[in-house]
Design an enzyme around this catalytic site. Structure first.
Site, PDB file in Angstrom:
ATOM      1  CB  CYS A  30      -4.790  -6.248  -1.384  1.00 47.17           C
ATOM      2  SG  CYS A  30      -5.225  -7.012   0.230  1.00 47.17           S
ATOM      3  CB  CYS A  33      -3.301  -5.397   2.033  1.00 46.03           C
ATOM      4  SG  CYS A  33      -3.440  -7.072   1.152  1.00 46.03           S
TER       5      CYS A  33
END
Length: 105
Positions: A30, A33
């Protein structure tokens, strides 16, 4: 440094904590993230001893991610006395997380 929280340790580390707990639900693949990661690490250092700051890899630990309805990552949940008191989906400015913790201290 932020704690690595797993399904096996979630209840003890998060739900039974007597301090505010910030949990970053994330995954290795991600992009957002990865942007949030350094912010979580900074918060972990700044609130060392005052709050618990940890990360849950949703690919490896799906039980609590599912239980708390994590559909998009990153999602940061703030717990107090075992209850979710704040939720931030997506990346937010560091101050958003700091304010959430300070409100509980």
């Amino acid at each position: 440094m932020a704690l690595e929280i797993t399904d096996a340790t979630f209840e003890e580390v998060v739900l039974k904590s007597d301090k505010p707990v910030v949990v970053d639900f994330w995954a290795e693949w991600c992009g957002p993230c990865k942007m949030l990661g350094p912010v979580i690490e900074e918060i972990s250092s700044e609130f060392d001893g005052k709050a618990v700051v940890g990360k849950v890899d949703v690919d490896a630990n799906q039980d609590f991610a599912s239980q708390y309805g994590i559909r998009n990552i990153p999602t940061v949940l703030v717990f107090h006395n075992g209850e979710v008191v704040a939720r931030q989906v997506g990346v937010a400015p560091k101050q958003t997380y700091v304010d959430a913790i300070n409100n509980l201290l």
